[in-house]
Design an enzyme around this catalytic site. Sequence first.
Site, PDB file in Angstrom:
ATOM      1  N   ASP A  13       0.755  -1.330  -0.183  1.00  0.00           N
ATOM      2  CA  ASP A  13      -0.180  -0.027   0.128  1.00  0.00           C
ATOM      3  C   ASP A  13       0.992   1.260   0.143  1.00  0.00           C
ATOM      4  O   ASP A  13       0.438   2.286   0.452  1.00  0.00           O
ATOM      5  CB  ASP A  13      -0.986   0.058   1.229  1.00  0.00           C
ATOM      6  CG  ASP A  13      -1.725  -1.191   1.277  1.00  0.00           C
ATOM      7  OD1 ASP A  13      -2.355  -1.717   0.427  1.00  0.00           O
ATOM      8  OD2 ASP A  13      -1.805  -1.849   2.431  1.00  0.00           O
ATOM      9  N   HIS A  41      -4.376  -2.125  -6.693  1.00  0.00           N
ATOM     10  CA  HIS A  41      -4.082  -0.619  -6.764  1.00  0.00           C
ATOM     11  C   HIS A  41      -4.930  -0.052  -7.739  1.00  0.00           C
ATOM     12  O   HIS A  41      -5.408  -0.753  -8.591  1.00  0.00           O
ATOM     13  CB  HIS A  41      -2.543  -0.525  -7.004  1.00  0.00           C
ATOM     14  CG  HIS A  41      -2.282  -1.061  -8.537  1.00  0.00           C
ATOM     15  ND1 HIS A  41      -1.661  -2.184  -8.473  1.00  0.00           N
ATOM     16  CD2 HIS A  41      -2.152  -0.833  -9.710  1.00  0.00           C
ATOM     17  CE1 HIS A  41      -0.986  -2.592  -9.555  1.00  0.00           C
ATOM     18  NE2 HIS A  41      -1.585  -1.794 -10.222  1.00  0.00           N
ATOM     19  N   ARG A 303     -10.359  -2.683   3.618  1.00  0.00           N
ATOM     20  CA  ARG A 303     -10.126  -2.630   5.172  1.00  0.00           C
ATOM     21  C   ARG A 303      -9.252  -1.373   5.507  1.00  0.00           C
ATOM     22  O   ARG A 303      -8.452  -0.910   4.738  1.00  0.00           O
ATOM     23  CB  ARG A 303      -9.102  -3.835   5.490  1.00  0.00           C
ATOM     24  CG  ARG A 303      -9.968  -5.178   5.451  1.00  0.00           C
ATOM     25  CD  ARG A 303      -9.155  -6.117   6.151  1.00  0.00           C
ATOM     26  NE  ARG A 303      -8.292  -6.833   5.342  1.00  0.00           N
ATOM     27  CZ  ARG A 303      -7.320  -7.629   5.520  1.00  0.00           C
ATOM     28  NH1 ARG A 303      -7.443  -8.251   6.559  1.00  0.00           N
ATOM     29  NH2 ARG A 303      -6.220  -8.114   4.755  1.00  0.00           N
TER      30      ARG A 303
END
Length: 430
Positions: A13, A41, A303
């Site tokens: 990330d 992504h 999340r």
Amino acid sequence: MANVAVVGSQWGDEGKGKIVDWLSSRADVVVRFQGGHNAGHTLVIGDVEYKLSLLPSGVVRPGKLSVIGNGVVVDPWALLREIDTIRAKGVTVTPETLLVAENCALILPLHGAVDRAREEARGASKIGTTGRGIGPAYEDKVARRAIRLCDLADDRVLEDKVDHLLFHHNALLRGLGAAEIDKAELMAQIAEVAPRILPYAAVVWQRLDEAKRARKRILFEGAQGAMLDVDHGTYPFVTSSNTVAGNAAAGSGMGPGVVGYVLGITKAYTTRVGSGPFPTELTDATGEQLGLRGREFGTVTGRKRRCGWFDAVMVRQAIKTGGITGIALTKLDVLDGFSELKVCTGYRYQGEIIHHLPAGQTAQAAVEPVYETFQGWSESTRGARSWADLPATAVKYVRRIEELVEAPVTLLSTSPERDDTILMRDPFED
């Protein structure tokens, strides 16, 4: 001309999507070499947004060859859904523009069932899997019972391989008190998907060798991050593959000298999804503020990500173990407006200061960060495209990170926009 590998230097990330998109516009071939469809992504080209998790980033650009290498575990149904989604947005995907290694291992529905059943059985000891079957598929690959893409074209061996798989996995499911997998249903699912996925099967190592000899620019696109590497990460809270750049060669069928420059994507602070140690985690208002400003929610799972200060110890370790040549520092603009910033320069453990993340699980959970404090900046860095556009305190922060991680900042990203990038060195140039 150098071929480039792009990898994450933290827990994933880090903003690889934007950087890979920027680089893929200049590459001829883009290769995924590890992982599955558990990490994603977002690319924004013009006014169109693309969310990718398995397809290489070059697939959305005309004239690029996209390759899924043998190091990837492929869920055929997920791949075909992703292809359909981007086709609906006007992207052309054909067996001429997308190649999937014929020897890659497949993720079948039973892998997701096993993944979820085991995670549920762990109770409070969950490792944070996405439940998509990536781990069990890699286990089957190593245990030599995987069904590979080429097997879908060989009816003589396919049924025997399915029997072998079910003998193992149904025993696991019985032990976990979960429903067993029905053979007839699984065979029907495979028979339905085979003719749709097999046209993309290719001898990938051969095609990549041809591209290399033709002096094509090859971009190797890693997924997740170095600290999720199955060997070098925060084990057991890791993924099931080697995420470091050394796997670019093995995961694509090319020799170890193929990568000339390794670019480590590095966020200007730190985030993590799921369970596991996180020495610089902030559970206070500052951590909440970082998450809100950085929009720290997973592309695939949605999340919420845990947030904390920049950990120079961890990134330096990733640079050393991953052979990273230079870093692309992303999301600097998220730090705008903080009166004070901190960077972890060491860990306190058992009364001593150490400068590496220990391998042991207990030690990883016990280390305490030692911080260096920096003055923040009130000015906006968002959209800056040159060093002259940055506040002096922001420049000082970046330069100190270079010193601490022992690698130069090659690229500096100041917003999600593709062109809001400060380039210090072109990774493709020798």
